[in-house]
Design a protein around this motif. Structure first.
Motif: not given
Length: 68
Positions: A33-59
Motif C-alpha cells: 500500500l505504501e509503495a502504491g502497488k495495490i488498490d486499497p479498496s481492492g482485494s488480494i489473491d492468496a494461496k497457501v500450500t500445506l505439505s507433509l513431506p514424510g506423508l506425501g501430502l501437498v494441498q
C-alpha cells in the motif's frame, strides 16, 4: 497414537501457522500500500500450500482477502 497428544500438537502447530501468516500478510500488504502497488479498496489473491513431506501430502488452499 495418543489422540489427545496428537490433537494438542496439531493445534499448537496450526496456531503458529496462523499467527505467523497473519503477521507476514499484514506486513506485505502495508508495504505494498505504501509503495502504491495495490488498490486499497481492492482485494488480494492468496494461496497457501500445506505439505507433509514424510506423508506425501501437498494441498493448495486458495482464497481472496478483501482490503475494504
Amino acid at each position: 497414537m495418543d489422540e489427545e497428544v496428537f490433537n494438542m500438537e496439531l493445534r499448537k502447530f496450526l496456531k503458529k501457522v496462523g499467527v505467523t501468516s497473519q503477521r507476514e500478510i499484514e506486513t506485505a500488504v502495508r508495504d505494498a500500500l505504501e509503495a502504491g502497488k495495490i488498490d486499497p479498496s481492492g482485494s488480494i489473491d492468496a494461496k497457501v500450500t500445506l505439505s507433509l513431506p514424510g506423508l506425501g501430502l501437498v494441498q493448495d488452499i486458495d482464497g481472496k482477502i478483501s482490503l475494504s
